[in-house]
Design a protein around this motif. Structure first.
Motif, PDB file in Angstrom:
ATOM      1  N   HIS A  61       7.972  -9.485   3.124  1.00 12.06           N
ATOM      2  CA  HIS A  61       7.526  -9.913   1.976  1.00 12.06           C
ATOM      3  C   HIS A  61       6.284  -9.211   1.713  1.00 12.06           C
ATOM      4  O   HIS A  61       5.500  -9.416   2.641  1.00 12.06           O
ATOM      5  N   LEU A  62       5.934  -8.867   0.499  1.00 14.15           N
ATOM      6  CA  LEU A  62       4.639  -8.604   0.049  1.00 14.15           C
ATOM      7  C   LEU A  62       3.497  -9.526  -0.690  1.00 14.15           C
ATOM      8  O   LEU A  62       2.530  -9.184  -1.096  1.00 14.15           O
ATOM      9  N   GLY A 288       1.309   3.909   0.994  1.00 11.83           N
ATOM     10  CA  GLY A 288       1.367   2.487   1.408  1.00 11.83           C
ATOM     11  C   GLY A 288       0.953   2.632   2.805  1.00 11.83           C
ATOM     12  O   GLY A 288       0.513   1.572   3.389  1.00 11.83           O
ATOM     13  N   VAL A 289       1.133   3.682   3.840  1.00 13.87           N
ATOM     14  CA  VAL A 289       0.335   3.803   5.082  1.00 13.87           C
ATOM     15  C   VAL A 289      -1.104   3.414   5.077  1.00 13.87           C
ATOM     16  O   VAL A 289      -1.496   2.453   5.546  1.00 13.87           O
ATOM     17  N   ASP A 290      -1.724   3.960   4.090  1.00 16.44           N
ATOM     18  CA  ASP A 290      -3.142   3.950   3.718  1.00 16.44           C
ATOM     19  C   ASP A 290      -3.531   2.417   3.337  1.00 16.44           C
ATOM     20  O   ASP A 290      -4.260   1.633   3.707  1.00 16.44           O
ATOM     21  N   ALA A 291      -2.627   1.805   2.555  1.00 19.46           N
ATOM     22  CA  ALA A 291      -2.529   0.470   2.012  1.00 19.46           C
ATOM     23  C   ALA A 291      -2.786  -0.597   3.232  1.00 19.46           C
ATOM     24  O   ALA A 291      -3.357  -1.277   3.308  1.00 19.46           O
ATOM     25  N   ALA A 292      -1.516  -0.319   4.077  1.00 22.37           N
ATOM     26  CA  ALA A 292      -1.434  -1.186   5.217  1.00 22.37           C
ATOM     27  C   ALA A 292      -2.689  -1.167   5.912  1.00 22.37           C
ATOM     28  O   ALA A 292      -3.174  -2.000   6.741  1.00 22.37           O
ATOM     29  N   GLU A 324       6.611   2.541  -6.498  1.00 23.49           N
ATOM     30  CA  GLU A 324       7.783   1.698  -5.776  1.00 23.49           C
ATOM     31  C   GLU A 324       7.792   2.475  -4.370  1.00 23.49           C
ATOM     32  O   GLU A 324       7.842   1.787  -3.519  1.00 23.49           O
ATOM     33  N   GLN A 325       7.261   3.728  -4.373  1.00 23.07           N
ATOM     34  CA  GLN A 325       7.088   4.495  -3.224  1.00 23.07           C
ATOM     35  C   GLN A 325       6.049   3.789  -2.423  1.00 23.07           C
ATOM     36  O   GLN A 325       6.243   3.719  -0.958  1.00 23.07           O
ATOM     37  N   VAL A 326       4.968   3.519  -2.861  1.00 29.93           N
ATOM     38  CA  VAL A 326       3.726   2.667  -2.199  1.00 29.93           C
ATOM     39  C   VAL A 326       4.194   1.531  -1.497  1.00 29.93           C
ATOM     40  O   VAL A 326       3.968   1.058  -0.507  1.00 29.93           O
ATOM     41  N   GLU A 327       4.880   0.794  -2.242  1.00 27.06           N
ATOM     42  CA  GLU A 327       5.482  -0.556  -1.793  1.00 27.06           C
ATOM     43  C   GLU A 327       6.349  -0.216  -0.556  1.00 27.06           C
ATOM     44  O   GLU A 327       6.360  -1.176   0.344  1.00 27.06           O
ATOM     45  N   PHE A 328       7.220   0.723  -0.888  1.00 25.33           N
ATOM     46  CA  PHE A 328       8.269   0.832   0.175  1.00 25.33           C
ATOM     47  C   PHE A 328       7.768   1.401   1.445  1.00 25.33           C
ATOM     48  O   PHE A 328       8.145   0.650   2.487  1.00 25.33           O
ATOM     49  N   GLU A 329       6.451   2.252   1.691  1.00 28.06           N
ATOM     50  CA  GLU A 329       5.797   2.715   2.559  1.00 28.06           C
ATOM     51  C   GLU A 329       5.337   1.477   3.211  1.00 28.06           C
ATOM     52  O   GLU A 329       4.982   1.400   4.419  1.00 28.06           O
ATOM     53  N   LEU A 330       4.580   0.718   2.423  1.00 28.46           N
ATOM     54  CA  LEU A 330       3.986  -0.467   2.913  1.00 28.46           C
ATOM     55  C   LEU A 330       4.897  -1.638   3.722  1.00 28.46           C
ATOM     56  O   LEU A 330       4.570  -1.961   4.839  1.00 28.46           O
ATOM     57  N   ARG A 331       5.894  -1.708   3.094  1.00 26.34           N
ATOM     58  CA  ARG A 331       6.975  -2.462   3.773  1.00 26.34           C
ATOM     59  C   ARG A 331       7.276  -2.040   5.025  1.00 26.34           C
ATOM     60  O   ARG A 331       7.851  -2.567   6.003  1.00 26.34           O
ATOM     61  N   THR A 332       7.712  -0.825   4.940  1.00 32.34           N
ATOM     62  CA  THR A 332       8.053   0.131   6.134  1.00 32.34           C
ATOM     63  C   THR A 332       7.138  -0.089   7.335  1.00 32.34           C
ATOM     64  O   THR A 332       7.411  -0.377   8.707  1.00 32.34           O
ATOM     65  N   VAL A 333       5.782   0.026   6.988  1.00 31.42           N
ATOM     66  CA  VAL A 333       4.863  -0.110   8.187  1.00 31.42           C
ATOM     67  C   VAL A 333       4.809  -1.648   8.706  1.00 31.42           C
ATOM     68  O   VAL A 333       4.859  -1.857   9.963  1.00 31.42           O
ATOM     69  N   MET A 334       5.002  -2.632   7.685  1.00 33.57           N
ATOM     70  CA  MET A 334       4.976  -3.782   8.102  1.00 33.57           C
ATOM     71  C   MET A 334       6.170  -4.065   9.283  1.00 33.57           C
ATOM     72  O   MET A 334       6.211  -4.862  10.137  1.00 33.57           O
ATOM     73  N   PHE A 335       7.461  -3.475   8.697  1.00 30.69           N
ATOM     74  CA  PHE A 335       8.736  -3.612   9.672  1.00 30.69           C
ATOM     75  C   PHE A 335       8.564  -2.892  10.972  1.00 30.69           C
ATOM     76  O   PHE A 335       8.962  -3.436  11.951  1.00 30.69           O
ATOM     77  N   GLY A 336       7.658  -1.714  10.709  1.00 31.17           N
ATOM     78  CA  GLY A 336       7.567  -1.009  12.092  1.00 31.17           C
ATOM     79  C   GLY A 336       6.746  -1.536  13.211  1.00 31.17           C
ATOM     80  O   GLY A 336       6.628  -1.262  14.291  1.00 31.17           O
ATOM     81  N   ILE A 337       5.814  -2.648  12.593  1.00 33.35           N
ATOM     82  CA  ILE A 337       4.701  -3.428  13.657  1.00 33.35           C
ATOM     83  C   ILE A 337       5.396  -4.756  13.783  1.00 33.35           C
ATOM     84  O   ILE A 337       4.734  -5.557  14.483  1.00 33.35           O
ATOM     85  N   GLY A 338       6.329  -5.284  13.094  1.00 30.47           N
ATOM     86  CA  GLY A 338       6.874  -6.554  13.483  1.00 30.47           C
ATOM     87  C   GLY A 338       5.919  -7.557  12.466  1.00 30.47           C
ATOM     88  O   GLY A 338       5.819  -8.797  13.024  1.00 30.47           O
ATOM     89  N   GLU A 343      -0.112 -11.755   5.475  1.00 34.34           N
ATOM     90  CA  GLU A 343      -0.859 -12.394   6.575  1.00 34.34           C
ATOM     91  C   GLU A 343      -0.786 -12.023   8.036  1.00 34.34           C
ATOM     92  O   GLU A 343      -1.644 -11.784   8.873  1.00 34.34           O
ATOM     93  N   ASP A 344       0.415 -11.565   8.249  1.00 35.92           N
ATOM     94  CA  ASP A 344       0.881 -11.272   9.721  1.00 35.92           C
ATOM     95  C   ASP A 344       0.220  -9.765   9.741  1.00 35.92           C
ATOM     96  O   ASP A 344      -0.385  -9.524  10.878  1.00 35.92           O
ATOM     97  N   LEU A 345       0.384  -8.911   8.740  1.00 33.28           N
ATOM     98  CA  LEU A 345      -0.387  -7.583   8.872  1.00 33.28           C
ATOM     99  C   LEU A 345      -1.783  -7.653   8.865  1.00 33.28           C
ATOM    100  O   LEU A 345      -2.304  -6.920   9.688  1.00 33.28           O
TER     101      LEU A 345
END
Length: 359
Positions: A61-62, A288-292, A324-338, A343-345
């Motif tokens: 969740h974002l 989204g990786v930059d955002a993360a 949408e692409q930026v959001e998807f990239e950000l969510r994928t980073v979060m998934f990729g690091i658990g 707040e977890d990010l």
């Protein structure tokens, strides 16, 4: 023209009009206005992959909050434009799509509309964005050029904004043909405005960065948030170089192509000295990786500017797809690091300097 036609229309006319705001948009799209020899610093960092995140991707969740406002994403469309018919249409598109996707929205400097009320409609984004935080924007230096608290409140009212950001753009003003360069005594005036205005007041740079010590002074003066707007993206010295007919100023602009504090460095400095101050990380973010990375370094929101502009002038669909692409990239980073939540990010230990990454 109906809403459907506006949604699919390319908004930048083929013939230049001489309007400054439109000139800025055109130059950002058509010329090399990025800083050279300086980067955002995000490339220095990498996330360590988590092979067993114990997460369902669909449950990443974002949602977060900023200055007491709930937002569906920790993402901001940074202040870009307004002040003409065409740039007003760009603002309308940015507002419609940001509202649909849950991004916060900043508008370009509203000075023109305060001075010329007939331009107010080009900044009136609230009617298109009823559900998201909106940030009005004026140059802090206008406090030295006759603008009163009432004028700044007028800017907030024009945009229907929840908060105001004062931009610091010293070098842009020096190289801008019509620049205002008296920045003397501004700190006290900013402090006074923070006390007098009815909405939270923030301070941002325009691509050269805010260091930790300066941010700390501003927080202590009552500033509600800082947008570091660091180096690594658009250089407004280079933008103004193309508008300046003075041969000395045009040549001198080249010496400042690498000027500024990298965005990543700004975020780290500000957060180290100010653990709880509201903070926006912007300047040279593209993905989204930059955002993360910005969020993991300490920002509360990640801001995108010129990297969205081509999509913003193209069509609603193009802009929506880009966000949408930026959001998807950000969510994928979060998934990729658990990290299942923002707040977890922000608390992750999986962002490391690249030299520490072991493969």
């Amino acid at each position: 023209m109906n809403e459907q036609e506006r949604a699919g229309e390319r908004l930048l006319p083929e013939v230049a009009t001489g309007e400054r705001k439109l000139e800025h948009v055109r130059l950002c799209l058509e010329e090399n206005v990025a800083g050279e020899g300086v980067t955002s610093g995000m490339e220095r960092f990498a996330f360590r992959h988590h092979p067993l995140p114990e997460l369902d991707f669909e449950e990443v969740h974002l949602e977060t909050s900023f200055i007491g406002k709930k937002v569906r994403t920790p993402l901001l469309i940074s202040s870009m434009t307004g002040g003409s018919k065409t740039t007003g249409a760009i603002n309308e598109r940015l507002a419609r799509v940001a509202n649909a996707r849950g991004w916060a929205l900043g508008v370009g400097s509203i000075r023109a509309a305060v001075e010329q009320p007939e331009l107010a409609s080009t900044f009136d984004v609230r009617r298109w964005a009823p559900d998201i935080p909106v940030i009005a924007n004026l140059g802090a230096v206008q406090l030295n050029y006759g603008f009163t608290t009432a004028d700044f409140q007028r800017a907030v009212d024009i945009a229907g904004a929840d908060m105001l950001v004062l931009h610091l753009n010293t070098l842009q003003e020096v190289f801008q043909p019509e620049g205002n360069t008296n920045f003397a005594g501004l700190f006290q005036r900013i402090e006074n405005l923070c006390r007098e205005l009815d909405v939270p007041v923030g301070v941002k740079e325009v691509g050269f960065g805010i260091d930790g010590v300066t941010a700390q002074r501003l927080y202590e003066a009552g500033v509600a948030f800082i947008d570091v707007a660091g180096a690594g993206g658009t250089s407004w010295v280079q933008v103004e170089k193309y508008r300046n007919n003075n041969p000395v100023r045009r040549a001198a602009a080249e010496a400042f192509a690498d000027w500024g504090i990298p965005t990543a460095e700004c975020i780290q400095e500000v957060r180290a000295l100010n653990p709880t101050g509201a903070l926006i990380g912007s300047g040279g973010l593209h993905t989204g990786v930059d955002a993360a990375k910005a969020l993991a370094l300490g920002a509360d929101l990640a801001g995108f500017g010129r990297s969205l502009l081509e999509s913003a002038v193209a069509s609603d669909d193009a802009l929506n797809e880009r966000l949408e692409q930026v959001e998807f990239e950000l969510r994928t980073v979060m998934f990729g690091i658990g990290a299942g939540r923002i707040e977890d990010l922000k608390q992750t230990e999986r962002l490391v300097e690249r030299r520490q990454v072991k493969f």
